[in-house]
Design a protein around this motif. Structure first.
Motif: not given
Length: 441
Positions: A302-307, A231-238, A323-326, A284-286
């Motif tokens: 972020s929308s589960l496309q572009s794989i 499980i992972a959370i980004h903004v309001d996406n689970v 993930l870290t910044a770099d 960036n939501g990847d």
């Protein structure tokens, strides 16, 4: 069939089954099928440190440029003053011998004027520099306060103590049935836990939600979801992985947690999965997904496309990812077991050995703190081990009680994550308590 673990332990004779299969082979079969473990942590703190340090460096560079400019102007003024003093002294000597007295007096008067100009206070330059300097110093002070407030540097794991022991095993709301991974919603400090295997007499497999103090809030599930794992959370996406239907689900953090998107079937093509474990989301939501039995990391938008794949080089049974910044950290079934890559997929280094006589016996999940210390749960022995960023073991924490470690030899730990307050949240597989919170301050 995919082998999940390389470590097996014989059981007693009361647990024999499957006809003529002996107890040792039966346990080996069970462990291979039913105990893959995973975890996840969010990297928000590391990104804050990176960006604020960049801003502070830019401010300091500008401050030093202004200071050097002021010093250069002062040096030029002193040099000019010394030159004029020399000319004045020479002229005075000439006056003493009455050589062209009138002309020399005029020259002397001009020199006096120039000396007065050089020595004069320059209010505009001084005020501009003073204002810029004070503004920069104020910004630097504010930046220091932000860094102090948002990014605690001290991680006192030696003084770790249990502050909450909550959420017992069970199928009722507020209880946990076979917890797998845990994540923090840093916007609300809520704890999300995946529950892996549904009970025949209880509810469906689900995601349960608790406060940062362990109080039950809510839960949600979906008819297509059979075995939620990572499980992972980004903004309001689970984002949730499912190891039984080999898919990734996207839910929205709203009242009813609606399903927004779903991707995956069993297979080895791009966009297919074979036992997806944990996942992580970049700034960036990847979405980075550990495709366990396909030996790869797949990256979705972020929308589960572009794989696409993180790297074409195989990664041996990736279990968890952070993930870290770099950099990208991957926990895999290899030695060393922590693989560090760039975001472009370049292999940078490897840390921490796995094996019965090595750093960790069997680990399925880990997290990273703001100092890049690596926190790993040693699944088989119910311990949490902390390694520094060079991979050196700096501390070991005995999580389970002594009677628990004797009763449950297959380990206590499952998912773990650090909160903003540096509390370590753990969920358990073989314990009466399924969720426990420890203070690291």
């Amino acid at each position: 069939m995919c082998h999940k673990s390389r470590h097996f332990y014989p059981l007693n004779s009361t647990q024999l089954c499957l006809g003529g299969m002996n107890a040792y082979l039966y346990l080996k079969w069970c462990l291979c099928l039913y105990y893959p473990i995973e975890t996840k942590i969010n990297d928000l703190v590391d990104r804050i440190v990176y960006r604020l340090n960049q801003r502070r460096a830019a401010l300091l560079n500008r401050y030093h440029e202004l200071r050097d400019e002021k010093a250069a102007r002062r040096s030029a003024r002193i040099k000019k003053f010394e030159e004029l003093v020399g000319i004045k002294a020479d002229t005075e000597r000439r006056l003493q011998i009455n050589e062209l007295q009138e002309l020399q007096e005029r020259i002397l008067a001009d020199i006096e004027l120039k000396l007065a100009e050089v020595n004069a206070h320059q209010p505009e330059t001084h005020i501009v520099f003073r204002n810029q300097s004070e503004h920069l110093e104020q910004l630097i002070a504010e930046l220091g306060e932000v860094l102090e407030e948002e990014v605690p540097i001290i991680h006192n794991y030696q003084a770790m103590r249990e502050v909450v022991a909550v959420v017992k095993r069970g199928t009722a709301h507020g209880e946990l049935n076979d917890p797998r991974a845990v994540v923090i919603d840093y916007n609300t400090n809520r704890i999300f836990v995946t529950e892996g295997v549904p009970s025949l007499s209880g509810p469906q497999a689900r995601i349960s939600i608790f406060t940062d103090g362990g109080d039950y809030l809510d839960s949600f599930n979906h008819m297509d979801m059979h075995h939620p794992y990572g499980i992972a959370i980004h903004v309001d996406n689970v984002y949730v992985t499912d190891t039984r239907v080999h898919a990734v689900f996207l839910f929205k953090i709203e009242t009813s947690y609606p399903l927004i998107a779903e991707l995956g079937t069993r297979g080895s093509q791009i966009g297919q999965f074979n036992d997806p474990h944990n996942l992580a989301v970049s700034t960036n939501g990847d979405v980075y997904v550990t495709d366990y039995c396909n030996h790869r990391i797949q990256i979705l938008n972020s929308s589960l496309q572009s794989i696409r794949n993180l790297t074409e080089q195989p990664i041996k049974y990736p279990r968890d990812i952070k993930l870290t910044a770099d950099e990208v950290y991957v926990l895999c079934v290899d030695n060393p077991c922590i693989l560090v890559l760039s975001h472009a997929g370049e292999r940078l280094r490897s840390l921490v050995s796995m094996g019965r006589q090595r750093d960790v016996c069997d680990s399925h999940f880990f997290c990273i703190d703001s100092a890049k210390n690596i926190i790993i749960s040693d699944y088989m022995f119910g311990k949490v081990k902390i390694f520094n960023k060079e991979g050196t073991l700096i501390h070991t924490i005995e999580i389970g009680r002594q009677d628990e470690r004797l009763t449950y030899p297959l380990g206590l730990g499952q998912g773990l994550v650090l909160t903003k307050d540096l509390n370590l949240v753990l969920v358990y597989l073989h314990s009466d308590y399924c969720l426990r919170i420890f203070s690291c301050l």
